[in-house]
Design a protein around this motif. Structure first.
Motif, short mmCIF file in Angstrom:
data_model
loop_
_atom_site.label_atom_id
_atom_site.label_comp_id
_atom_site.label_asym_id
_atom_site.label_seq_id
_atom_site.Cartn_x
_atom_site.Cartn_y
_atom_site.Cartn_z
N PHE A 93 68.25 32.04 42.24
CA PHE A 93 68.69 32.95 43.12
C PHE A 93 68.99 33.91 41.73
CE2 PHE A 93 72.47 35.57 44.58
CZ PHE A 93 71.77 36.48 45.46
N MET A 94 69.90 33.15 40.94
CA MET A 94 71.15 33.58 39.50
C MET A 94 69.48 34.34 38.71
SD MET A 94 73.74 34.62 40.74
CE MET A 94 74.44 34.74 38.84
N LEU A 95 68.70 33.11 38.58
CA LEU A 95 67.59 33.12 37.55
C LEU A 95 66.42 34.53 37.68
CD1 LEU A 95 66.41 32.12 34.64
CD2 LEU A 95 65.08 30.93 36.18
N PHE A 96 66.37 34.65 39.16
CA PHE A 96 65.01 35.74 39.45
C PHE A 96 66.03 37.45 39.08
CE2 PHE A 96 64.50 38.91 42.52
CZ PHE A 96 63.23 39.27 42.44
N ILE A 119 68.53 38.09 37.49
CA ILE A 119 68.75 38.30 35.49
C ILE A 119 67.74 38.81 35.18
CG2 ILE A 119 69.36 37.06 33.75
CD1 ILE A 119 71.07 35.52 35.05
N MET A 120 66.44 38.28 34.98
CA MET A 120 65.07 38.78 34.97
C MET A 120 64.57 39.88 35.08
SD MET A 120 62.91 35.38 35.24
CE MET A 120 61.05 35.97 35.38
N VAL A 121 65.27 40.14 36.33
CA VAL A 121 65.26 41.59 36.83
C VAL A 121 66.24 43.06 36.18
CG1 VAL A 121 64.92 43.54 39.03
CG2 VAL A 121 63.87 40.73 39.33
N ALA A 122 66.76 42.11 36.05
CA ALA A 122 68.08 43.10 35.54
C ALA A 122 67.68 43.19 33.83
CB ALA A 122 69.57 42.36 35.36
N VAL A 123 66.95 42.65 33.52
CA VAL A 123 66.36 42.01 31.95
C VAL A 123 65.49 43.13 31.47
CG1 VAL A 123 65.64 40.86 30.29
CG2 VAL A 123 67.74 40.36 31.41
N LEU A 124 64.08 42.92 32.79
CA LEU A 124 63.26 43.90 32.59
C LEU A 124 63.50 45.30 33.08
CD1 LEU A 124 60.64 41.48 34.89
CD2 LEU A 124 60.36 42.51 32.62
N LEU A 125 64.74 45.61 34.08
CA LEU A 125 64.73 46.95 34.13
C LEU A 125 65.53 47.71 32.69
CD1 LEU A 125 66.78 46.73 37.73
CD2 LEU A 125 64.10 48.57 36.85
N PHE A 126 66.18 46.95 32.42
CA PHE A 126 67.29 47.58 30.87
C PHE A 126 65.85 47.16 29.63
CE2 PHE A 126 70.56 46.09 32.75
CZ PHE A 126 71.35 47.33 33.42
N THR A 127 65.17 47.15 29.23
CA THR A 127 63.78 47.04 28.73
C THR A 127 62.33 47.86 28.91
OG1 THR A 127 62.91 45.18 29.22
CG2 THR A 127 64.93 44.52 27.32
N MET A 128 62.81 48.35 30.67
CA MET A 128 61.55 49.33 29.72
C MET A 128 61.83 50.57 29.93
SD MET A 128 60.16 50.34 34.73
CE MET A 128 60.37 48.64 35.04
N LYS A 129 61.04 51.14 29.24
CA LYS A 129 61.15 52.15 28.69
C LYS A 129 60.72 53.39 29.73
CE LYS A 129 57.58 50.55 25.27
NZ LYS A 129 55.72 50.65 24.46
#
Length: 55
Positions: free
Chosen positions: A23-26, A28-38
């Motif tokens: 649950f936490m890994l999912f 965290i991955m979504v948050a990283v993708l959102l913050f690195t999105m152009k």
């Protein structure tokens, strides 16, 4: 309520920790993708529902 649940779940701590980890890994991955999105990609996706380009 949660304490009673955890007390009754003896021997299943591995399942509880594994599900919490997934649950936490999912999220965290979504948050990283959102913050690195152009920014251009975010703007394009936000305008998609408003476009009437039917092909």
């Amino acid at each position: 309520m949660f304490k009673q649940f955890l007390d009754q779940a003896t021997g299943n701590n591995g399942y509880l920790l594994t599900s919490l980890g997934i649950f936490m890994l999912f999220f965290i991955m979504v948050a990283v993708l959102l913050f690195t999105m152009k920014k251009d990609e975010v703007k394009y996706m936000s305008e998609l529902p408003l476009k009437d380009d039917v092909k």
